[in-house]
Design a protein around this motif. Structure first.
Motif, PDB file in Angstrom:
ATOM      1  N   ILE A   5      36.402  35.113  53.654  1.00 17.78           N
ATOM      2  CA  ILE A   5      36.476  35.166  52.201  1.00 17.78           C
ATOM      3  C   ILE A   5      37.333  34.001  51.737  1.00 17.78           C
ATOM      4  O   ILE A   5      38.383  33.727  52.322  1.00 17.78           O
ATOM      5  CB  ILE A   5      37.079  36.501  51.712  1.00 17.78           C
ATOM      6  CG1 ILE A   5      36.141  37.653  52.063  1.00 17.78           C
ATOM      7  CG2 ILE A   5      37.348  36.466  50.205  1.00 17.78           C
ATOM      8  CD1 ILE A   5      36.674  39.033  51.694  1.00 17.78           C
ATOM      9  N   ARG A   6      36.881  33.335  50.704  1.00 16.72           N
ATOM     10  CA  ARG A   6      37.684  32.254  50.114  1.00 16.72           C
ATOM     11  C   ARG A   6      37.538  32.295  48.599  1.00 16.72           C
ATOM     12  O   ARG A   6      36.606  32.891  48.060  1.00 16.72           O
ATOM     13  CB  ARG A   6      37.275  30.894  50.665  1.00 16.72           C
ATOM     14  CG  ARG A   6      35.913  30.413  50.204  1.00 16.72           C
ATOM     15  CD  ARG A   6      35.720  28.941  50.515  1.00 16.72           C
ATOM     16  NE  ARG A   6      34.400  28.442  50.197  1.00 16.72           N
ATOM     17  CZ  ARG A   6      34.005  28.048  48.991  1.00 16.72           C
ATOM     18  NH1 ARG A   6      34.827  28.093  47.949  1.00 16.72           N
ATOM     19  NH2 ARG A   6      32.772  27.586  48.793  1.00 16.72           N
ATOM     20  N   GLN A   7      38.460  31.617  47.918  1.00 14.38           N
ATOM     21  CA  GLN A   7      38.395  31.521  46.465  1.00 14.38           C
ATOM     22  C   GLN A   7      37.350  30.479  46.065  1.00 14.38           C
ATOM     23  O   GLN A   7      36.996  29.599  46.849  1.00 14.38           O
ATOM     24  CB  GLN A   7      39.760  31.154  45.892  1.00 14.38           C
ATOM     25  CG  GLN A   7      40.760  32.284  46.055  1.00 14.38           C
ATOM     26  CD  GLN A   7      42.116  31.978  45.446  1.00 14.38           C
ATOM     27  OE1 GLN A   7      42.502  30.835  45.319  1.00 14.38           O
ATOM     28  NE2 GLN A   7      42.836  33.026  45.081  1.00 14.38           N
ATOM     29  N   GLY A   8      36.881  30.593  44.829  1.00 10.90           N
ATOM     30  CA  GLY A   8      35.849  29.708  44.335  1.00 10.90           C
ATOM     31  C   GLY A   8      36.371  28.358  43.890  1.00 10.90           C
ATOM     32  O   GLY A   8      37.566  28.178  43.676  1.00 10.90           O
ATOM     33  N   ASN A  44      40.499  31.049  40.930  1.00  6.61           N
ATOM     34  CA  ASN A  44      41.197  31.920  41.871  1.00  6.61           C
ATOM     35  C   ASN A  44      40.833  33.394  41.686  1.00  6.61           C
ATOM     36  O   ASN A  44      41.234  34.240  42.486  1.00  6.61           O
ATOM     37  CB  ASN A  44      42.714  31.727  41.761  1.00  6.61           C
ATOM     38  CG  ASN A  44      43.222  31.882  40.346  1.00  6.61           C
ATOM     39  OD1 ASN A  44      42.594  31.423  39.383  1.00  6.61           O
ATOM     40  ND2 ASN A  44      44.373  32.505  40.184  1.00  6.61           N
ATOM     41  N   HIS A  45      40.032  33.700  40.664  1.00  7.96           N
ATOM     42  CA  HIS A  45      39.567  35.074  40.458  1.00  7.96           C
ATOM     43  C   HIS A  45      38.075  35.191  40.789  1.00  7.96           C
ATOM     44  O   HIS A  45      37.374  36.059  40.272  1.00  7.96           O
ATOM     45  CB  HIS A  45      39.872  35.547  39.035  1.00  7.96           C
ATOM     46  CG  HIS A  45      41.346  35.605  38.779  1.00  7.96           C
ATOM     47  ND1 HIS A  45      42.136  36.639  39.211  1.00  7.96           N
ATOM     48  CD2 HIS A  45      42.174  34.718  38.185  1.00  7.96           C
ATOM     49  CE1 HIS A  45      43.394  36.405  38.860  1.00  7.96           C
ATOM     50  NE2 HIS A  45      43.438  35.234  38.250  1.00  7.96           N
ATOM     51  N   PHE A  46      37.629  34.292  41.637  1.00  7.29           N
ATOM     52  CA  PHE A  46      36.313  34.350  42.276  1.00  7.29           C
ATOM     53  C   PHE A  46      36.578  34.424  43.773  1.00  7.29           C
ATOM     54  O   PHE A  46      37.203  33.530  44.335  1.00  7.29           O
ATOM     55  CB  PHE A  46      35.506  33.070  42.024  1.00  7.29           C
ATOM     56  CG  PHE A  46      34.743  33.033  40.738  1.00  7.29           C
ATOM     57  CD1 PHE A  46      33.370  33.232  40.719  1.00  7.29           C
ATOM     58  CD2 PHE A  46      35.398  32.769  39.548  1.00  7.29           C
ATOM     59  CE1 PHE A  46      32.661  33.170  39.524  1.00  7.29           C
ATOM     60  CE2 PHE A  46      34.701  32.708  38.351  1.00  7.29           C
ATOM     61  CZ  PHE A  46      33.326  32.918  38.335  1.00  7.29           C
ATOM     62  N   GLY A  61      35.979  37.906  37.974  1.00  3.06           N
ATOM     63  CA  GLY A  61      36.387  38.464  36.694  1.00  3.06           C
ATOM     64  C   GLY A  61      37.693  37.857  36.226  1.00  3.06           C
ATOM     65  O   GLY A  61      38.492  37.381  37.028  1.00  3.06           O
ATOM     66  N   MET A  62      37.898  37.893  34.929  1.00  4.25           N
ATOM     67  CA  MET A  62      39.124  37.338  34.338  1.00  4.25           C
ATOM     68  C   MET A  62      40.251  38.356  34.382  1.00  4.25           C
ATOM     69  O   MET A  62      40.027  39.527  34.681  1.00  4.25           O
ATOM     70  CB  MET A  62      38.880  36.913  32.896  1.00  4.25           C
ATOM     71  CG  MET A  62      38.639  38.077  31.944  1.00  4.25           C
ATOM     72  SD  MET A  62      38.674  37.658  30.179  1.00  4.25           S
ATOM     73  CE  MET A  62      37.622  36.244  30.081  1.00  4.25           C
ATOM     74  N   THR A  63      41.450  37.893  34.062  1.00  7.52           N
ATOM     75  CA  THR A  63      42.575  38.797  33.851  1.00  7.52           C
ATOM     76  C   THR A  63      42.974  38.731  32.382  1.00  7.52           C
ATOM     77  O   THR A  63      42.835  37.691  31.729  1.00  7.52           O
ATOM     78  CB  THR A  63      43.776  38.471  34.769  1.00  7.52           C
ATOM     79  OG1 THR A  63      44.193  37.131  34.555  1.00  7.52           O
ATOM     80  CG2 THR A  63      43.417  38.663  36.228  1.00  7.52           C
ATOM     81  N   THR A  64      43.464  39.854  31.886  1.00  3.06           N
ATOM     82  CA  THR A  64      43.751  39.991  30.464  1.00  3.06           C
ATOM     83  C   THR A  64      44.754  41.116  30.235  1.00  3.06           C
ATOM     84  O   THR A  64      44.947  41.961  31.108  1.00  3.06           O
ATOM     85  CB  THR A  64      42.439  40.302  29.693  1.00  3.06           C
ATOM     86  OG1 THR A  64      42.729  40.474  28.318  1.00  3.06           O
ATOM     87  CG2 THR A  64      41.750  41.552  30.223  1.00  3.06           C
ATOM     88  N   ASP A  65      45.354  41.111  29.063  1.00 10.30           N
ATOM     89  CA  ASP A  65      46.194  42.240  28.675  1.00 10.30           C
ATOM     90  C   ASP A  65      45.382  43.335  27.987  1.00 10.30           C
ATOM     91  O   ASP A  65      45.888  44.427  27.740  1.00 10.30           O
ATOM     92  CB  ASP A  65      47.324  41.785  27.739  1.00 10.30           C
ATOM     93  CG  ASP A  65      48.440  41.086  28.504  1.00 10.30           C
ATOM     94  OD1 ASP A  65      48.656  41.405  29.686  1.00 10.30           O
ATOM     95  OD2 ASP A  65      49.099  40.211  27.906  1.00 10.30           O
ATOM     96  N   LYS A 112      41.185  43.912  45.271  1.00 15.07           N
ATOM     97  CA  LYS A 112      42.277  44.866  45.051  1.00 15.07           C
ATOM     98  C   LYS A 112      43.588  44.305  45.602  1.00 15.07           C
ATOM     99  O   LYS A 112      44.620  44.344  44.928  1.00 15.07           O
ATOM    100  CB  LYS A 112      41.973  46.208  45.738  1.00 15.07           C
ATOM    101  CG  LYS A 112      41.026  47.097  44.986  1.00 15.07           C
ATOM    102  CD  LYS A 112      40.574  48.316  45.779  1.00 15.07           C
ATOM    103  CE  LYS A 112      41.667  49.191  46.319  1.00 15.07           C
ATOM    104  NZ  LYS A 112      41.130  50.413  46.970  1.00 15.07           N
ATOM    105  N   ALA A 113      43.548  43.793  46.822  1.00 18.34           N
ATOM    106  CA  ALA A 113      44.753  43.247  47.443  1.00 18.34           C
ATOM    107  C   ALA A 113      45.309  42.081  46.636  1.00 18.34           C
ATOM    108  O   ALA A 113      46.530  41.980  46.429  1.00 18.34           O
ATOM    109  CB  ALA A 113      44.453  42.807  48.880  1.00 18.34           C
ATOM    110  N   GLN A 114      44.425  41.206  46.152  1.00 12.83           N
ATOM    111  CA  GLN A 114      44.881  40.065  45.357  1.00 12.83           C
ATOM    112  C   GLN A 114      45.502  40.547  44.049  1.00 12.83           C
ATOM    113  O   GLN A 114      46.563  40.059  43.643  1.00 12.83           O
ATOM    114  CB  GLN A 114      43.700  39.124  45.076  1.00 12.83           C
ATOM    115  CG  GLN A 114      44.087  37.928  44.217  1.00 12.83           C
ATOM    116  CD  GLN A 114      42.957  36.932  44.071  1.00 12.83           C
ATOM    117  OE1 GLN A 114      42.371  36.498  45.057  1.00 12.83           O
ATOM    118  NE2 GLN A 114      42.648  36.557  42.842  1.00 12.83           N
TER     119      GLN A 114
END
Length: 162
Positions: A5-8, A44-46, A61-65, A112-114
């Motif tokens: 597994i690697r990041q995009g 880094n979220h791929f 997916g993105m991260t958000t509040d 999940k781990a990330q």
């Protein structure tokens, strides 16, 4: 079989769009242009899964509040907030020939781990009713029908809180 597994990266956009097109109907699949835009903002979220050197799936997916996943998030990568409280999942893709081999589970567990390592509150996704039980196996809780109308489909919002 060896899995990695690697990041995009931006260079992955075309290959990821091909996988997306294999996995989702056209109305739901992200285009190469949409994937490229997302990769330019939050690569880094791929997470990309390779089996014996071949791309077999990815999760993104993105991260958000924002607590809930909205259709606007799919359309505007600029809504990403790197230190956001919630990790969203826009797509979990496994090419059809590699399904039922644990590929999606590997990607979910890595995501999940990330997200935990990054201090997120949890992960939010939407899925079709036939997949609610699948995500429940990973600790996601069904919050009912989502407001999302992405691809003119009924979606259920699922949440995993850490």
């Amino acid at each position: 079989m060896e899995y990695t597994i690697r990041q995009g990266t931006l260079d992955d956009a075309k290959a990821l769009a091909a996988v997306e097109a294999e996995c989702f109907p056209k109305a739901e699949a992200a285009t190469a242009e949409e994937i490229r835009e997302r990769l330019s903002v939050y690569p880094n979220h791929f997470l990309l899964l390779y089996r014996d050197g071949k791309l077999v799936g990815f999760i993104d997916g993105m991260t958000t509040d924002e607590k809930d996943l909205t259709d606007e998030m799919y359309e505007k990568a600029s809504l990403h907030k790197e230190d956001g409280a919630w990790q969203m999942i826009f797509g979990l893709n496994t090419i059809p020939s590699c399904r039922r081999e644990g590929c999606a589970g590997r990607l979910i567990e890595a995501f999940k781990a990330q997200a935990k390592k990054e201090g997120k509150k949890g992960i939010v996704l939407t899925c079709k009713d036939r997949l609610v039980h699948y995500y429940a196996k990973f600790g996601f809780v069904n919050e009912g029908v989502s407001e999302s109308t992405h691809g003119d489909v009924v979606w259920y919002q699922m949440r995993l809180t850490f």
